[in-house]
Scaffold this active site. Sequence first.
Site, PDB file in Angstrom:
ATOM      1  N   ASN A 263       0.804  -1.227   0.000  1.00 55.39           N
ATOM      2  CA  ASN A 263       0.000   0.000   0.000  1.00 55.39           C
ATOM      3  C   ASN A 263       0.838   1.278   0.000  1.00 55.39           C
ATOM      4  OD1 ASN A 263       0.773  -0.553   2.634  1.00 55.39           O
ATOM      5  ND2 ASN A 263      -1.046   0.366   3.517  1.00 55.39           N
TER       6      ASN A 263
ATOM      7  N   LYS B  52      12.556  -6.861   1.136  1.00 50.58           N
ATOM      8  CA  LYS B  52      11.718  -7.643   0.224  1.00 50.58           C
ATOM      9  C   LYS B  52      10.404  -6.916   0.011  1.00 50.58           C
ATOM     10  CE  LYS B  52       8.563 -10.587   0.493  1.00 50.58           C
ATOM     11  NZ  LYS B  52       7.817 -10.087  -0.680  1.00 50.58           N
TER      12      LYS B  52
ATOM     13  N   THR C  53       0.130 -12.626   8.872  1.00 54.98           N
ATOM     14  CA  THR C  53       1.507 -12.808   8.408  1.00 54.98           C
ATOM     15  C   THR C  53       2.482 -12.351   9.490  1.00 54.98           C
ATOM     16  OG1 THR C  53       0.680 -12.343   6.198  1.00 54.98           O
ATOM     17  CG2 THR C  53       3.045 -12.437   6.449  1.00 54.98           C
ATOM     18  N   GLY C  54       2.142 -11.275  10.197  1.00 58.11           N
ATOM     19  CA  GLY C  54       3.009 -10.793  11.282  1.00 58.11           C
ATOM     20  C   GLY C  54       3.204 -11.855  12.351  1.00 58.11           C
TER      21      GLY C  54
ATOM     22  N   GLU D 207       4.437  -3.756  12.323  1.00 54.94           N
ATOM     23  CA  GLU D 207       3.451  -2.719  11.995  1.00 54.94           C
ATOM     24  C   GLU D 207       2.316  -3.429  11.274  1.00 54.94           C
ATOM     25  OE1 GLU D 207       3.549   0.289  12.960  1.00 54.94           O
ATOM     26  OE2 GLU D 207       5.614   1.020  13.006  1.00 54.94           O
TER      27      GLU D 207
ATOM     28  N   CYS E 131      -3.145   1.398   6.740  1.00 52.84           N
ATOM     29  CA  CYS E 131      -3.299   0.714   8.028  1.00 52.84           C
ATOM     30  C   CYS E 131      -3.964   1.639   9.040  1.00 52.84           C
ATOM     31  CB  CYS E 131      -1.955   0.246   8.544  1.00 52.84           C
ATOM     32  SG  CYS E 131      -0.733   1.540   8.518  1.00 52.84           S
TER      33      CYS E 131
ATOM     34  N   GLU F 201     -10.709  -5.550   9.643  1.00 53.88           N
ATOM     35  CA  GLU F 201     -10.075  -4.576   8.759  1.00 53.88           C
ATOM     36  C   GLU F 201     -10.439  -4.905   7.316  1.00 53.88           C
ATOM     37  OE1 GLU F 201      -5.814  -4.763   8.157  1.00 53.88           O
ATOM     38  OE2 GLU F 201      -5.717  -2.593   8.394  1.00 53.88           O
TER      39      GLU F 201
ATOM     40  N   GLU G 262       8.032   3.174  14.515  1.00 56.27           N
ATOM     41  CA  GLU G 262       8.837   3.680  13.420  1.00 56.27           C
ATOM     42  C   GLU G 262       8.640   5.178  13.347  1.00 56.27           C
ATOM     43  OE1 GLU G 262       7.545   0.499  10.322  1.00 56.27           O
ATOM     44  OE2 GLU G 262       9.671   0.957  10.003  1.00 56.27           O
TER      45      GLU G 262
HETATM   46  P1  NAD Z   1       0.716  -9.281   3.881  1.00 56.58           P
HETATM   47  O1  NAD Z   1       0.890  -9.615   5.292  1.00 56.58           O
HETATM   48  O2  NAD Z   1       0.043 -10.249   2.998  1.00 56.58           O
HETATM   49  O3  NAD Z   1       2.135  -9.012   3.187  1.00 56.58           O
HETATM   50  C1  NAD Z   1       3.069  -8.113   3.706  1.00 56.58           C
HETATM   51  C2  NAD Z   1       4.448  -8.537   3.283  1.00 56.58           C
HETATM   52  O4  NAD Z   1       4.745  -9.784   3.908  1.00 56.58           O
HETATM   53  C3  NAD Z   1       4.623  -8.781   1.783  1.00 56.58           C
HETATM   54  O5  NAD Z   1       5.900  -8.331   1.381  1.00 56.58           O
HETATM   55  C4  NAD Z   1       4.538 -10.289   1.675  1.00 56.58           C
HETATM   56  O6  NAD Z   1       5.249 -10.805   0.566  1.00 56.58           O
HETATM   57  C5  NAD Z   1       5.228 -10.706   2.953  1.00 56.58           C
HETATM   58  N1  NAD Z   1       4.890 -12.054   3.399  1.00 56.58           N
HETATM   59  C6  NAD Z   1       3.785 -12.799   3.120  1.00 56.58           C
HETATM   60  N2  NAD Z   1       3.856 -13.999   3.731  1.00 56.58           N
HETATM   61  C7  NAD Z   1       5.021 -14.029   4.412  1.00 56.58           C
HETATM   62  C8  NAD Z   1       5.652 -14.988   5.271  1.00 56.58           C
HETATM   63  N3  NAD Z   1       5.095 -16.180   5.528  1.00 56.58           N
HETATM   64  N4  NAD Z   1       6.843 -14.659   5.818  1.00 56.58           N
HETATM   65  C9  NAD Z   1       7.422 -13.474   5.587  1.00 56.58           C
HETATM   66  N5  NAD Z   1       6.873 -12.518   4.788  1.00 56.58           N
HETATM   67  C10 NAD Z   1       5.688 -12.797   4.222  1.00 56.58           C
HETATM   68  O7  NAD Z   1       0.016  -7.891   3.921  1.00 56.58           O
HETATM   69  P2  NAD Z   1      -0.415  -7.013   2.697  1.00 56.58           P
HETATM   70  O8  NAD Z   1      -1.658  -7.546   2.134  1.00 56.58           O
HETATM   71  O9  NAD Z   1       0.757  -6.863   1.791  1.00 56.58           O
HETATM   72  O10 NAD Z   1      -0.652  -5.575   3.402  1.00 56.58           O
HETATM   73  C11 NAD Z   1      -1.873  -5.220   3.941  1.00 56.58           C
HETATM   74  C12 NAD Z   1      -1.823  -5.266   5.448  1.00 56.58           C
HETATM   75  O11 NAD Z   1      -0.689  -4.550   5.942  1.00 56.58           O
HETATM   76  C13 NAD Z   1      -3.013  -4.617   6.104  1.00 56.58           C
HETATM   77  O12 NAD Z   1      -3.482  -5.457   7.130  1.00 56.58           O
HETATM   78  C14 NAD Z   1      -2.468  -3.323   6.686  1.00 56.58           C
HETATM   79  O13 NAD Z   1      -3.149  -2.818   7.770  1.00 56.58           O
HETATM   80  C15 NAD Z   1      -1.071  -3.676   6.990  1.00 56.58           C
HETATM   81  N6  NAD Z   1      -0.226  -2.482   6.982  1.00 56.58           N
HETATM   82  C16 NAD Z   1       0.197  -1.969   8.168  1.00 56.58           C
HETATM   83  C17 NAD Z   1       0.957  -0.816   8.202  1.00 56.58           C
HETATM   84  C18 NAD Z   1       1.450  -0.233   9.493  1.00 56.58           C
HETATM   85  O14 NAD Z   1       2.344   0.584   9.477  1.00 56.58           O
HETATM   86  N7  NAD Z   1       0.904  -0.607  10.641  1.00 56.58           N
HETATM   87  C19 NAD Z   1       1.290  -0.178   7.011  1.00 56.58           C
HETATM   88  C20 NAD Z   1       0.837  -0.725   5.821  1.00 56.58           C
HETATM   89  C21 NAD Z   1       0.072  -1.896   5.813  1.00 56.58           C
END
Ligand code: NAD
Length: 495
Positions: free
Chosen positions: A165, A188, A245-246, A263, A297, A397, A474
Site C-alpha cells: 500500500n 523484500k 503474516t506478522g 506494523e 493501516c 479490517e 517507526e
Molecule cells: P501481507 O501480510 O500479505 O504481506 C506483507 C508482506 O509480507 C509482503 O511483502 C509479503 O510478501 C510478505 N509475506 C507474506 N507472507 C510471508 C511470510 N510467511 N513470511 C514473511 N513474509 C511474508 O500484507 P499485505 O496484504 O501486503 O498488506 C496489507 C496489510 O498490511 C493490512 O493489514 C495493513 O493494515 C497492513 N499495513 C500496516 C501498516 C502499518 O504501518 N501498521 C502499514 C501498511 C500496511
Amino acid sequence: MTALDLAQDYLTRGKLHDLPEGHFIDGKFTPAGNRKMESFDPGRAEIFAEFSLGDEAQMDKAIGAAERAAGHWRQVSPPERCRILNNVARLFRENADRLSVLEVVDSGKTLAEAQGDVQSSARLFEYYAGAADKLDGRSVNLGTAYTAFTVREPVGVTGHIIPWNYPTSTFARGVAPALAAGCSVVAKPAETTPFTALVMAELLSEAGVPDGLVNVVTGLGSDIGAQMARDPRIKQLTFTGSVNTGVSVAQTAAPNVTRLTLELGGKSPLIAFEDADPEKVADGAYWAIFSNSGQICSAGSRLILHKSIRDDVLAILTERALAIRTGHGLTSPDMGAVNSRQHLARIKAHVDAAKARGANLLAGGDVATDLDTGKGWFFQPTILADLAPNDPAVQEEIFGPVLSVQNFETEDEAVSLANGTEFGLIASVYTNDVGRSMRIASAMDCGQVSVNDYWAGGLELPFGGNKKSGYGREKGWEGLDAYTKVKSITISNAS
Ligand code: NAD
C-alpha cells in the site's frame, strides 16, 4: 521528461521506460533469471511487466552481502553517513517523476498520492541523515567509585518486509534509520509492488551507499520472506503487513530471538462529539477513509458520531462520497484503484456480507471501473451506517474505501466503542472541549491520538500500534531504537 509526459507516454503506449530487471544485490542488478511473475497495472487490470522471483540462493547471497557490508559501514564516520543519506534524499527528489509514475502503475494509487509518498521518502532520509551524528549515549551517575556511560551500537543486518500500500515510504521509513544507525539492509517488497524498491536501491548506490549495504530481493513472502525471518544473520526484522503474516513471521523468527518491529493492521476510530462542526468532521472523515482508496493501516475506517450531529455529518459526507470520480491514477481521478484483483474480491465479500446482514448502505457498495476506459479494479466509496459494535464491518479490517458508522450518546459509550476492537493503531476526536479531548486521548488504547484533525503529524512523530496493530515504533527519534543496541560501560575509579 516530467511526470505528466511520462504519464501520457504510458497511457498511450501501455509501457514504462527503464524498468529495473533482476534483484539488487551487492551494489548491482543480478541477471533476471527464469523464475518470473507478472505485474499488473490495477488501474487497467492489465499486465505491464514481469519481475524476478527470488530463490533461496539469491536471498542467501543478499544476506551475505549485507553481513559483509555491515562490518565496514559501522566504522564509517557519522558525518559521512549523514552526507550520503542527504545525497539519497536529493536523488529521490531528482527522480521523483520517474518514481511516482512507476508507483502509480504498480500500485493503483493516484499520481498526487504517489508524489506525496516520494517526497515523504526523501524527507525520511533527510530526517535520519540529521540523526546519524547525534546517536549519543548518556553518562550515568554511580557515585565517585565508577565512571559509567552508555553507547548505542548498530544491531547489524536488518531485514525489511514491505507491503503494497505504501511501497516507497515504507521502504524509506525502515531503511533510512537503519543506515543512520550503522546497520545494513535486506529488503523484500510485496509481490504486487516490486519495482520502486529496486529503483530506490539503485539510487542509494548512486548516492554513495557502499556495495552490499542495501539489497533488494523480489519474490514470494511465503518463500524468501519466511527465509528472512528464519535466517540468524538478520538481527532485526521490520515487518509491515497483515496480522496473520506478522504472527507467522514472529513465530518463524522466535528460535533465533530476532528483534522484531511489527506494523500490522488497524480499524481506527474518528469520534465526533455534539459540539464539533459537522463540516469539519465530514471533511476529516472523507480524507481518513477515502485517501489511497482506504488501503491505509491507519485509515479512519470507523466513524463514531454523537447522535445529535449524526444526520448533519452523514448528509455532507454521503454527498461528497457519491461525487468521487474513480479512475486510473495517471488521469487525475479523486480516487485510484485497489491494488489487486484478489484484494478487490476481499473488499467486495466484506461489503456483500454487510449488505446481506441488512446494513444501512448510504453510499457505494459495489465494484466500479475507470469511468473512461471501463477497466480496472475499483471499489465505490462506501458508507455503512448505524452498525452494532459486534458487526464484522466494525470489527474486521476491510482495507478499502469502506466506512462503518456507529452512534453514541455518552462519553463513556464513545470510549467503549472506540476501544472495542482488537486493533489499536490511531484515533481521532473532534470536540471543542479541551478537557474532554485530553480525557479521550488518555483513554484510547492506541499509538497516536489527534484532536480536531485526522492525519495530523508527520515523520517526526513516532508511529506504531498497540494490541494486534503490532509493537515497536517507526518514524521520529524512536524509529532509531530498533536499529541500535544500548551497551553500558563502567570503569572503576579505584587507585
Ligand atoms: P501481507 O501480510 O500479505 O504481506 C506483507 C508482506 O509480507 C509482503 O511483502 C509479503 O510478501 C510478505 N509475506 C507474506 N507472507 C510471508 C511470510 N510467511 N513470511 C514473511 N513474509 C511474508 O500484507 P499485505 O496484504 O501486503 O498488506 C496489507 C496489510 O498490511 C493490512 O493489514 C495493513 O493494515 C497492513 N499495513 C500496516 C501498516 C502499518 O504501518 N501498521 C502499514 C501498511 C500496511
